[in-house]
Design a protein around this motif. Structure first.
Motif, PDB file in Angstrom:
ATOM      1  N   THR A   1     -22.560  74.229  72.882  1.00 32.80           N
ATOM      2  CA  THR A   1     -22.608  73.961  74.325  1.00 32.80           C
ATOM      3  C   THR A   1     -22.994  75.197  75.124  1.00 32.80           C
ATOM      4  N   VAL A   2     -23.723  74.961  76.221  1.00 35.06           N
ATOM      5  CA  VAL A   2     -23.978  75.992  77.224  1.00 35.06           C
ATOM      6  C   VAL A   2     -23.128  75.644  78.448  1.00 35.06           C
ATOM      7  N   PHE A   3     -22.381  76.623  78.933  1.00 36.71           N
ATOM      8  CA  PHE A   3     -21.545  76.478  80.118  1.00 36.71           C
ATOM      9  C   PHE A   3     -22.166  77.281  81.257  1.00 36.71           C
ATOM     10  N   LYS A   4     -22.163  76.717  82.461  1.00 33.46           N
ATOM     11  CA  LYS A   4     -22.604  77.448  83.651  1.00 33.46           C
ATOM     12  C   LYS A   4     -21.429  77.536  84.611  1.00 33.46           C
ATOM     13  N   LEU A   5     -20.984  78.773  84.865  1.00 30.93           N
ATOM     14  CA  LEU A   5     -19.821  79.049  85.696  1.00 30.93           C
ATOM     15  C   LEU A   5     -20.251  79.841  86.932  1.00 30.93           C
TER      16      LEU A   5
ATOM     17  N   GLN B   1     -19.878  74.657  86.893  1.00 33.52           N
ATOM     18  CA  GLN B   1     -20.963  73.927  87.548  1.00 33.52           C
ATOM     19  C   GLN B   1     -21.469  72.818  86.640  1.00 33.52           C
ATOM     20  N   TRP B   2     -21.656  73.144  85.336  1.00 29.30           N
ATOM     21  CA  TRP B   2     -22.021  72.132  84.353  1.00 29.30           C
ATOM     22  C   TRP B   2     -21.802  72.673  82.951  1.00 29.30           C
ATOM     23  N   LYS B   3     -21.786  71.757  81.994  1.00 29.72           N
ATOM     24  CA  LYS B   3     -21.795  72.114  80.572  1.00 29.72           C
ATOM     25  C   LYS B   3     -22.676  71.099  79.874  1.00 29.72           C
ATOM     26  N   THR B   4     -23.474  71.594  78.931  1.00 35.01           N
ATOM     27  CA  THR B   4     -24.439  70.750  78.231  1.00 35.01           C
ATOM     28  C   THR B   4     -24.419  71.067  76.743  1.00 35.01           C
ATOM     29  N   ILE B   5     -24.316  70.036  75.924  1.00 32.42           N
ATOM     30  CA  ILE B   5     -24.488  70.229  74.481  1.00 32.42           C
ATOM     31  C   ILE B   5     -25.981  70.425  74.260  1.00 32.42           C
ATOM     32  N   ALA B   6     -26.366  71.653  73.906  1.00 30.10           N
ATOM     33  CA  ALA B   6     -27.780  72.026  73.830  1.00 30.10           C
ATOM     34  C   ALA B   6     -28.312  72.112  72.399  1.00 30.10           C
TER      35      ALA B   6
END
Length: 195
Positions: free
Chosen positions: A93-97, A105-110
């Protein structure tokens, strides 16, 4: 006091990253993290990363992030800072804080397994994953993904296994096959290793 693995300075803020593989998710107060952002799949996350934001030597925000997939660590390409935003790879996952409050702000399984690194590119981010190279827009949506014949690294883990150029990406897989990928996610050239 635990030493951070990586520190970013953003204006008046100091952002500290910690590897927290031993963190007890049942007792978050033990480490003093204000927020917990975990992909809740019912399994213990493979990787946990603690984040603290300091100003004038005082912690003003903290969180811990975690996800499934392959374990990851903190290194030169696992996190980037852009203005007041932290983008961080943790397992798949990528997390955007947001800095300084560390709101998610969001998290995405990349990637299907693990994200090796994240790189800013135009209006988004290139994620070098184990099985996919992924382009995310600034909202965390997957624009495209591309896979190869094998995982996107070699046994040597050489610096030229994954490189981003002005008009394309060069990536090598485990079998040393070389791919040229454009920024629309198309493989435009392929050289098979004939060892």
């Amino acid at each position: 006091m635990k030493e951070p693995v990586k520190v970013f300075v953003v204006g008046e803020y100091s952002v500290h990253l910690y590897e927290e593989t031993g963190f007890n998710l049942n007792d978050p107060a033990a480490f003093g993290y204000g927020y917990i952002y975990i992909n809740d799949t019912g399994y213990r996350p493979a990787s946990l990363i603690g984040i603290q934001v300091f100003t004038n030597g005082i912690v003003i925000a903290s969180c811990i992030v975690g996800s499934d997939g392959g374990a990851t660590g903190i290194h030169n390409h696992s996190a980037i800072i852009s203005q007041n935003e932290l983008m961080l790879c943790c397992s798949d996952t990528v997390f955007k804080l947001i800095i300084p409050d560390l709101s998610l702000q969001w998290k995405t399984i990349a990637d299907s397994v693990t994200c090796f690194g994240i790189y800013p590119h135009k209006d988004g981010y290139i994620v070098h994953g184990e099985l996919e190279i992924t382009y995310l827009n600034t909202y965390g949506q997957i624009v495209w993904q591309v896979g190869g014949r094998d995982i996107w690294t070699t046994i040597e883990g050489a610096a030229d296994d994954f490189k981003i150029f002005d008009k394309y990406i060069i990536a090598r897989d485990w079998g040393h096959n070389k791919y040229k990928i454009d920024f629309n996610g198309n493989i435009t050239d392929y050289n098979e290793n004939n060892i």
